[in-house]
Design an enzyme around this catalytic site. Structure first.
Site, PDB file in Angstrom:
ATOM      1  N   ASP A  59       1.095  54.917 -45.293  1.00 49.07           N
ATOM      2  CA  ASP A  59       2.418  54.501 -44.821  1.00 49.07           C
ATOM      3  C   ASP A  59       2.219  53.667 -43.557  1.00 49.07           C
ATOM      4  O   ASP A  59       1.727  54.177 -42.545  1.00 49.07           O
ATOM      5  CB  ASP A  59       3.221  55.782 -44.519  1.00 49.07           C
ATOM      6  CG  ASP A  59       4.604  55.499 -43.954  1.00 49.07           C
ATOM      7  OD1 ASP A  59       4.922  54.323 -43.677  1.00 49.07           O
ATOM      8  OD2 ASP A  59       5.361  56.471 -43.790  1.00 49.07           O
TER       9      ASP A  59
ATOM     10  N   ASN B 145      13.647  40.654 -45.060  1.00 47.90           N
ATOM     11  CA  ASN B 145      14.411  39.616 -45.764  1.00 47.90           C
ATOM     12  C   ASN B 145      14.927  38.652 -44.698  1.00 47.90           C
ATOM     13  O   ASN B 145      14.782  38.907 -43.496  1.00 47.90           O
ATOM     14  CB  ASN B 145      15.537  40.220 -46.611  1.00 47.90           C
ATOM     15  CG  ASN B 145      16.486  41.050 -45.782  1.00 47.90           C
ATOM     16  OD1 ASN B 145      17.019  40.574 -44.770  1.00 47.90           O
ATOM     17  ND2 ASN B 145      16.699  42.295 -46.169  1.00 47.90           N
TER      18      ASN B 145
ATOM     19  N   GLY C 167      12.684  49.278 -49.261  1.00 48.96           N
ATOM     20  CA  GLY C 167      11.222  49.221 -49.265  1.00 48.96           C
ATOM     21  C   GLY C 167      10.625  49.444 -47.887  1.00 48.96           C
ATOM     22  O   GLY C 167      11.108  50.265 -47.100  1.00 48.96           O
ATOM     23  N   VAL C 168       9.602  48.672 -47.585  1.00 52.28           N
ATOM     24  CA  VAL C 168       8.887  48.861 -46.328  1.00 52.28           C
ATOM     25  C   VAL C 168       9.789  48.517 -45.134  1.00 52.28           C
ATOM     26  O   VAL C 168       9.673  49.109 -44.058  1.00 52.28           O
ATOM     27  CB  VAL C 168       7.563  48.057 -46.347  1.00 52.28           C
ATOM     28  CG1 VAL C 168       7.782  46.570 -46.256  1.00 52.28           C
ATOM     29  CG2 VAL C 168       6.617  48.542 -45.264  1.00 52.28           C
ATOM     30  N   ASP C 169      10.688  47.579 -45.331  1.00 53.77           N
ATOM     31  CA  ASP C 169      11.639  47.174 -44.281  1.00 53.77           C
ATOM     32  C   ASP C 169      12.490  48.371 -43.845  1.00 53.77           C
ATOM     33  O   ASP C 169      12.603  48.679 -42.642  1.00 53.77           O
ATOM     34  CB  ASP C 169      12.525  46.057 -44.877  1.00 53.77           C
ATOM     35  CG  ASP C 169      13.316  45.287 -43.845  1.00 53.77           C
ATOM     36  OD1 ASP C 169      13.184  45.580 -42.641  1.00 53.77           O
ATOM     37  OD2 ASP C 169      14.070  44.383 -44.245  1.00 53.77           O
TER      38      ASP C 169
ATOM     39  N   SER D 105       5.926  40.659 -50.440  1.00 48.66           N
ATOM     40  CA  SER D 105       6.526  40.147 -51.685  1.00 48.66           C
ATOM     41  C   SER D 105       6.151  40.928 -52.942  1.00 48.66           C
ATOM     42  O   SER D 105       6.612  40.593 -54.033  1.00 48.66           O
ATOM     43  CB  SER D 105       6.200  38.657 -51.929  1.00 48.66           C
ATOM     44  OG  SER D 105       6.920  37.832 -51.031  1.00 48.66           O
TER      45      SER D 105
ATOM     46  N   GLY E 242       6.867  44.022 -53.774  1.00 48.75           N
ATOM     47  CA  GLY E 242       7.817  45.050 -54.185  1.00 48.75           C
ATOM     48  C   GLY E 242       8.959  44.414 -54.942  1.00 48.75           C
ATOM     49  O   GLY E 242       8.753  43.766 -55.978  1.00 48.75           O
ATOM     50  N   VAL E 243      10.161  44.524 -54.386  1.00 46.60           N
ATOM     51  CA  VAL E 243      11.333  43.976 -55.096  1.00 46.60           C
ATOM     52  C   VAL E 243      11.258  42.460 -55.255  1.00 46.60           C
ATOM     53  O   VAL E 243      11.893  41.908 -56.153  1.00 46.60           O
ATOM     54  CB  VAL E 243      12.678  44.357 -54.424  1.00 46.60           C
ATOM     55  CG1 VAL E 243      12.947  45.833 -54.554  1.00 46.60           C
ATOM     56  CG2 VAL E 243      12.757  43.920 -52.991  1.00 46.60           C
ATOM     57  N   TYR E 244      10.461  41.775 -54.442  1.00 45.18           N
ATOM     58  CA  TYR E 244      10.362  40.318 -54.571  1.00 45.18           C
ATOM     59  C   TYR E 244       9.454  39.880 -55.723  1.00 45.18           C
ATOM     60  O   TYR E 244       9.385  38.694 -56.028  1.00 45.18           O
ATOM     61  CB  TYR E 244       9.944  39.675 -53.249  1.00 45.18           C
ATOM     62  CG  TYR E 244      11.073  39.562 -52.222  1.00 45.18           C
ATOM     63  CD1 TYR E 244      12.337  40.091 -52.478  1.00 45.18           C
ATOM     64  CD2 TYR E 244      10.883  38.920 -51.005  1.00 45.18           C
ATOM     65  CE1 TYR E 244      13.369  39.991 -51.561  1.00 45.18           C
ATOM     66  CE2 TYR E 244      11.918  38.814 -50.069  1.00 45.18           C
ATOM     67  CZ  TYR E 244      13.155  39.358 -50.352  1.00 45.18           C
ATOM     68  OH  TYR E 244      14.179  39.249 -49.440  1.00 45.18           O
TER      69      TYR E 244
HETATM   70  P1  ADP Z   1       9.235  42.651 -50.704  1.00 46.42           P
HETATM   71  O1  ADP Z   1      10.735  42.503 -50.630  1.00 46.42           O
HETATM   72  O2  ADP Z   1       8.514  41.681 -49.783  1.00 46.42           O
HETATM   73  O3  ADP Z   1       8.721  42.649 -52.097  1.00 46.42           O
HETATM   74  P2  ADP Z   1       9.035  45.582 -50.512  1.00 46.42           P
HETATM   75  O4  ADP Z   1       9.297  46.415 -49.305  1.00 46.42           O
HETATM   76  O5  ADP Z   1       9.915  45.778 -51.692  1.00 46.42           O
HETATM   77  O6  ADP Z   1       8.981  44.069 -49.999  1.00 46.42           O
HETATM   78  O7  ADP Z   1       7.537  45.854 -50.974  1.00 46.42           O
HETATM   79  C1  ADP Z   1       6.411  45.334 -50.331  1.00 46.42           C
HETATM   80  C2  ADP Z   1       5.254  46.317 -50.487  1.00 46.42           C
HETATM   81  O8  ADP Z   1       5.388  47.352 -49.494  1.00 46.42           O
HETATM   82  C3  ADP Z   1       5.200  47.039 -51.831  1.00 46.42           C
HETATM   83  O9  ADP Z   1       3.850  47.032 -52.281  1.00 46.42           O
HETATM   84  C4  ADP Z   1       5.662  48.456 -51.491  1.00 46.42           C
HETATM   85  O10 ADP Z   1       5.070  49.415 -52.340  1.00 46.42           O
HETATM   86  C5  ADP Z   1       5.119  48.598 -50.098  1.00 46.42           C
HETATM   87  N1  ADP Z   1       5.686  49.645 -49.237  1.00 46.42           N
HETATM   88  C6  ADP Z   1       6.888  50.270 -49.297  1.00 46.42           C
HETATM   89  N2  ADP Z   1       7.014  51.174 -48.299  1.00 46.42           N
HETATM   90  C7  ADP Z   1       5.846  51.111 -47.580  1.00 46.42           C
HETATM   91  C8  ADP Z   1       5.334  51.800 -46.431  1.00 46.42           C
HETATM   92  N3  ADP Z   1       6.039  52.731 -45.796  1.00 46.42           N
HETATM   93  N4  ADP Z   1       4.094  51.455 -45.984  1.00 46.42           N
HETATM   94  C9  ADP Z   1       3.361  50.508 -46.599  1.00 46.42           C
HETATM   95  N5  ADP Z   1       3.785  49.820 -47.671  1.00 46.42           N
HETATM   96  C10 ADP Z   1       5.013  50.124 -48.159  1.00 46.42           C
END
Ligand code: ADP
Length: 168
Positions: free
Chosen positions: A10, A24, A32-34, A117, A119-121
């Site tokens: 994490d 975003n 997600g990570v944001d 990018s 994850g949801v992107y």
């Molecule tokens: P994006 O919109 O850029 O695709 P996301 O947040 O949906 O961003 O995903 C980007 C990556 O971050 C994905 O591989 C997701 O699994 C990962 N992720 C989500 N939460 C965490 C976290 N707490 N620490 C590290 N990576 C994370």
């Protein structure tokens, strides 16, 4: 040359100079990570992001890390993946470069990146990983000495390990 480490975990827990947020363009938080970074950093992070007036895809902006162990958060909106023919690779490369430029300007030695990018992107994981690794390897760093690719899943960590091993 920047040292690269791949870990599974994490990103909000890491005690590094800067963690990167796959944000975003609003910079006002999301999923997600944001979302995880905003929750862990506390409401001060949103208050610091509001006056930044958003950020273009491929660019980056920096804030303090507030309640995080990391000193800074570098926010970068990655490209939404369509078919790879809409400038996605150049924009993704630009995210990594813009973040490293800001890290340098802020005197950061250690920087952790999530898989921007991926994850949801919807960016294909292996192609995104190749860009991430190549851009960090090619970056002419002065201050940054270590980059941690922090993967949330074991599958993503495996891809990063394969790509870093192949390209070294
Ligand atoms: P994006 O919109 O850029 O695709 P996301 O947040 O949906 O961003 O995903 C980007 C990556 O971050 C994905 O591989 C997701 O699994 C990962 N992720 C989500 N939460 C965490 C976290 N707490 N620490 C590290 N990576 C994370």
């Amino acid at each position: 040359m920047i040292e690269i480490e791949v870990i599974q975990g994490d990103i909000t827990k890491l005690a590094v100079d800067a963690i990167v947020n796959a944000a975003n363009c609003s910079l006002l938080g999301g999923g997600g990570v944001d979302g995880a970074i905003h929750r862990a950093a506390g409401p001060e992070l949103l208050r610091a992001c509001i006056p930044l007036n958003g950020c273009e895809t491929g660019k980056a902006k920096i804030t303090p890390g507030f309640r995080l162990s990391a000193k800074f958060v570098i926010h970068t909106p990655g490209p939404v993946y369509r078919d790879g023919q809409h400038g996605e690779p150049a924009l993704l490369e630009s995210c990594y470069k813009s973040c490293l430029d800001l890290a340098e300007e802020s005197g950061c030695e250690t920087v952790a990146f999530p898989a921007i990018s991926c994850g949801v992107y919807g960016y294909p994981w292996e192609a995104a990983t190749e860009i991430a690794v190549k851009t960090v390897r090619d970056f002419p760093a002065q201050k940054v000495r270590k980059v941690i690719f922090c993967c949330f899943s074991a599958d993503m960590a495996r891809i990063y390990r394969e790509v870093t091993a192949k390209a070294s």
